[in-house]
Design an enzyme around this catalytic site. Structure first.
Site, PDB file in Angstrom:
ATOM      1  CB  SER A  95      47.886  42.735 -14.911  1.00 46.68           C
ATOM      2  OG  SER A  95      48.166  41.816 -15.949  1.00 46.68           O
ATOM      3  CE  LYS A  98      45.180  42.731 -18.551  1.00 46.16           C
ATOM      4  NZ  LYS A  98      46.581  43.024 -18.815  1.00 46.16           N
ATOM      5  CE1 TYR A 206      43.854  39.640 -16.618  1.00 46.44           C
ATOM      6  CE2 TYR A 206      45.949  38.528 -16.907  1.00 46.44           C
ATOM      7  CZ  TYR A 206      45.221  39.622 -16.480  1.00 46.44           C
ATOM      8  OH  TYR A 206      45.868  40.689 -15.913  1.00 46.44           O
TER       9      TYR A 206
END
Length: 211
Positions: A95, A98, A206
């Site tokens: 992640s 991101k 998410y």
């Protein structure tokens, strides 16, 4: 002999010493002659983690805008083959990508190559006609319907497009099993071409939006 883990105090002392070394402009030492230096103490902390098998291998670096202050490479990058970790080993940072993706997308918005509020079918064909998962029929087949509105870049960047991660959604776990699509952890492109769990813009969850 098993390695003894340095304490937090020792780690903090080493990093403080490294900072002091940097402020004095002291050059980095080579790995073989820095054991008694702050760099050597950091080496010991990281080497202890690989020796204890807490992690198979790691690469660490500390830098300022003027110089690289520390580099350390320890352990293996392939457990099956036993290949040593190297400074240019490639890592999946999950992640953390991101933040990089979001920054790049906003730069493209600044350049006029992407727009926040327009549909985004050109990013990936699967985004052009999003489907919402509404459940399963009596035979266990997924029930899908067209989304009420298109997905925009803003939806993707703010996790409001309707995507989820299957690991946190029982319905999506069931969908993956029913359809045979690859699971998200495989990293395959097909694994993120999943249906939505709600219509774009309706709420936050998410998910694979930025993937």
């Amino acid at each position: 002999m098993a390695s003894e883990h340095p304490s937090r105090r020792e780690v903090l002392k080493a990093t403080t010493a490294l900072s002091a070394t940097a402020s004095l402009g002291v050059a980095r030492g080579r790995a073989q002659d820095r054991s008694a230096t702050p760099l050597g103490r950091i080496d010991a902390v990281l080497r202890a983690a690989t020796d204890a098998k807490d992690v198979p291998g790691l690469v660490a670096m500390a830098a300022t805008d003027k110089d690289v202050l520390y580099e350390g490479v320890f352990g293996t990058r392939d457990l099956a083959k036993g290949e040593a970790m190297t400074r240019d080993s490639v890592f999946r940072i999950a992640s953390m990508t991101k933040a990089v993706t979001s920054t790049a997308a906003m730069q493209l918005v600044e350049q006029g190559r992407l727009k926040l509020e327009e549909p985004v079918p050109n990013i990936d064909a699967a985004l052009g006609a999003p489907q919402v998962l509404e459940g399963f029929d009596a035979s266990g087949a997924p029930k899908l319907r067209p989304a009420k509105r298109p997905i925009t870049l803003r939806h993707l960047l703010t996790h409001t497009a309707g995507f989820c991660y299957e690991v946190w959604d029982a319905e999506m776990v069931r969908y993956v099993k029913a359809t045979g699509m690859p699971s998200t952890p495989t990293g395959k492109l097909a694994s993120i071409r999943m249906p939505l769990v709600f219509d774009p813009g309706e709420r936050w969850e998410y998910g694979v939006n930025l993937d």
